[in-house]
Motif scaffolding. Structure first.
Motif, short mmCIF file in Angstrom:
data_model
loop_
_atom_site.label_atom_id
_atom_site.label_comp_id
_atom_site.label_asym_id
_atom_site.label_seq_id
_atom_site.Cartn_x
_atom_site.Cartn_y
_atom_site.Cartn_z
N LEU A 22 0.85 -1.19 0.00
CA LEU A 22 0.00 0.00 0.00
C LEU A 22 0.89 1.24 0.00
O LEU A 22 1.26 1.75 1.05
N ASP A 24 1.56 5.11 -0.12
CA ASP A 24 0.74 6.24 0.34
C ASP A 24 1.61 7.48 0.31
O ASP A 24 2.58 7.58 1.07
N SER A 40 5.44 10.68 3.25
CA SER A 40 5.28 9.62 2.25
C SER A 40 5.51 8.29 2.95
O SER A 40 6.50 8.12 3.66
N ASN A 72 1.62 8.14 11.30
CA ASN A 72 1.39 6.71 11.16
C ASN A 72 1.30 5.93 12.47
O ASN A 72 1.00 4.74 12.45
N THR A 328 -4.16 11.39 -4.76
CA THR A 328 -3.33 10.20 -4.56
C THR A 328 -3.98 9.18 -3.64
O THR A 328 -3.33 8.22 -3.23
N LYS A 329 -5.26 9.38 -3.32
CA LYS A 329 -5.95 8.46 -2.42
C LYS A 329 -7.02 7.69 -3.20
O LYS A 329 -7.58 8.17 -4.18
N THR A 330 -7.33 6.50 -2.71
CA THR A 330 -8.19 5.59 -3.48
C THR A 330 -9.66 5.75 -3.11
O THR A 330 -10.00 6.20 -2.01
N PHE A 384 -5.57 2.29 -5.47
CA PHE A 384 -4.96 1.18 -4.74
C PHE A 384 -4.48 0.10 -5.69
O PHE A 384 -3.33 -0.37 -5.60
N ILE A 575 -8.56 5.42 1.91
CA ILE A 575 -7.75 4.23 2.16
C ILE A 575 -8.63 3.00 2.00
O ILE A 575 -9.85 3.09 2.16
#
Length: 592
Positions: A22, A24, A40, A72, A328-330, A384, A575
């Motif tokens: 994954l 990100d 990142s 994170n 850039t996100k699904t 993704f 996500i």
């Protein structure tokens, strides 16, 4: 971090572990360094068994700076391991990340196992004296130091990474040597320092015999399109306008001119769609790709393709929206757009890939349907699938069925006339390449008279042509095999998914069954038309649960088509689903 993650992934694939990743990363080209917006990340889940998802909660977090830790930490499992670059935890970086105290020292990380590693210092020391390397270049290789350290921790082979660096930086010996030195320094630190008293050995995963490679959805889509081009004998013309995350498909296809692929970067989305219409009219395999905003702009021209009844493939790599959204996100937010996002009655087939490797088969299927039924086809993937990777067994190309374009070569009417809208048993019209003697015909967006192709404003003819185009798309369902159901006797709940929810659904179902509960699952590959047996299947369960990374788009279609009270589970956070989220949702529905 994306480079370090991809290198670790390739080394993991070389060992034969099953894996899922994954990536990100921020949408900004250069987000402010050290800030939360600039983080990142790259997550990988690997094991000696079947892997279905990139994992819910990582066991190990490598934090290169305070911002990475803060962004994170919430995903890390309690009691997990943190490997922190302590050199980066300066007052300035702590302030940028919003910390009032150093988390490495204030006790806030006591629930975790924390290893403080002076990565920057050791990287600079390892790269000293290399000709042509500046101080900033030395520090930039600390990601490779971290890669070397993780390679030791998990017993990853070093040869594949060393060979890649030697080839990648062959034209710049200084950068090459700096990266190699940093990588080896990280590996040697793990091997010799007593700080990290943790070393893992992950055996290869069982797999069917064959040749495997690590592949992401973008590469698989490109290879599938190329395979379909070769198997059909149609030269591919790919036209697109740059847009995240679909741009990588243009980059990938542009490398394969030896297969007759012609790529063009258009001045805008509308022009790209127009080029594909022209390519299809000219007898080529016309393909374009975009994301949601671009598909909006292509809508009228796709409608023109529906009217012209020409084979086209439109790849929609979905991302979080609306508008610019989170590039850039699904997300799975474009199903309604694909189904209904054109004016007038303009149905077209839709297929949806569900794993990175399966994007190969999905691309071939999209081309097959487009060519056989003379229609635009939308292939749905998402961010993704495009960026994530998994081991993929190379197919036997001799087993990939041929795709016959069936070009018209002679008149098909009385007295030598050519009828461009006379239909075959599939309700597909002839595909006549311009310049073929005796096959001159009109094209354009105005309604055509049945068979002759003359412009027609006759209301009865318009109704006939509209119904014929719809019936043609509906006939695709005659070739869709019965829906595969992962079935257990006594199950009263069905989990039905589409697209990239495939892995989390399977993982959640597996967990539920390990708890002694019964649940079935199925996954849709063809979204328009839907399989013939879907309605009967849905009505055979007490509850139908449909997880989607949107606000419930497939559920609306199922309720309208089959009058079934399908239950929606949604996520629009940019996500993928976590398996534990779906596990809890399934258990709740079994219990009620």
């Amino acid at each position: 971090m994306q480079l370090a993650g991809s290198r670790f992934t390739d080394a993991t694939a070389m060992l034969g572990n099953d894996l899922a990743t994954l990536p990100d990363f921020p949408a900004e080209i250069r987000a402010p360094a050290g800030t939360l917006h600039g983080v990142s990340a790259f997550q990988i889940h690997f094991a000696s068994r079947d892997i279905l998802t990139p994992g819910d909660h990582p066991n190990v977090l490598v934090a290169m700076n305070p911002a990475a830790l803060k962004t994170n930490l919430g995903a890390l499992e309690k009691g997990g391991t943190i490997v922190a670059n302590e050199d980066a935890f300066t007052d300035n970086n702590l302030r940028k990340a919003g910390y009032t105290a150093n988390p490495l020292e204030d006790g806030s990380l006591d629930d975790y196992q924390v290893f403080r590693v002076p990565m920057t210092t050791m990287t600079v020391r390892a790269t000293e004296g290399i000709e042509g390397i500046m101080a900033k270049d030395q520090q930039r290789t600390k990601n490779v130091f971290a890669l070397g350290l993780l390679s030791w921790m998990y017993g990853r082979p070093t040869e594949v990474t060393v060979e890649w660096m030697e080839k990648k930086f062959a034209s710049n010996p200084g950068i090459r040597d700096a990266n190699l030195n940093a990588f080896r320094a990280g590996y040697n630190f793990g091997e010799t320092a007593e700080l990290l008293a943790v070393h893992y050995e992950v055996k290869p995963a069982p797999a069917e015999p064959g040749t495997y490679r690590n592949i992401n959805g973008t590469s698989a889509t490109a290879m599938g399109l190329i395979a379909a081009s070769v198997k059909s004998g149609l030269p591919m013309v790919y036209a697109s306008y740059p847009i995240t995350p679909a741009s990588e498909l243009l980059h990938e296809l542009s490398r394969h001119k030896r297969f007759g692929v012609r790529t063009m970067q258009a001045e805008d989305e509308i022009a790209a769609a127009g080029m594909v219409v022209g390519a299809a009219f000219g007898g080529s395999l016309g393909v374009t790709a975009s994301s949601g905003p671009g598909l909006d702009l292509k809508a009228e021209t796709i409608g023109l393709g529906v009217m012209l009844e020409l084979p086209m493939v439109i790849v929609d790599v979905q991302r979080a929206g609306p508008s610019t959204g989170m590039p850039t996100k699904t997300e799975q937010g474009d199903l309604m757009l694909a189904m209904y996002g054109r004016h007038g009655e303009s149905p077209l087939p839709i297929v949806a890939a569900y794993t990175p490797g399966q994007c190969f088969d999905a691309a071939i299927e999209a081309v097959r349907i487009a060519v056989k039924y003379r229609t635009p086809v939308i292939l749905l993937t998402d961010t993704f699938l495009a960026n994530s990777s998994e081991p993929w067994r190379l197919p036997d190309v001799s087993q990939i069925p041929a795709i016959d374009p069936g070009f018209a070569t002679e008149p098909n009417g009385e007295d030598g006339a050519f009828l461009p809208y006379k239909r075959d048993e599939n309700l597909a019209r002839p595909w006549a390449v311009p310049g073929t003697p005796g096959l001159r015909h009109r094209i354009g967006g105005l309604e055509k008279e049945h068979e002759t192709g003359n412009i027609s404003y006759d209301p009865t003819n318009h109704a006939l042509m509209s119904r014929l185009r719809a019936e043609k798309v509906a006939k695709v369902a005659d070739e869709i095999p019965p829906l595969e159901v992962d079935h257990e006797d006594g199950a009263e709940v069905l989990v039905l998914g589409w697209g990239s929810s495939y892995g989390p659904i399977r993982a959640a179902v597996r967990r539920v069954r390990l708890k002694g509960k019964k649940v079935d699952s199925a996954h849709l590959f063809h979204l328009n038309p839907l399989p013939h047996d879907l309605g009967e299947l849905l009505h055979s369960y007490r509850k139908v649960m449909v997880p989607e990374m949107n606000m419930g788009q497939l559920v609306r279609i199922l309720r309208a088509e089959y009058l079934v009270d399908a239950d929606s589970v949604t996520k629009v956070e940019g996500i993928p689903f976590f398996a534990d989220e779906l596990e809890a949702a399934i258990l709740e529905r079994i219990a009620t």
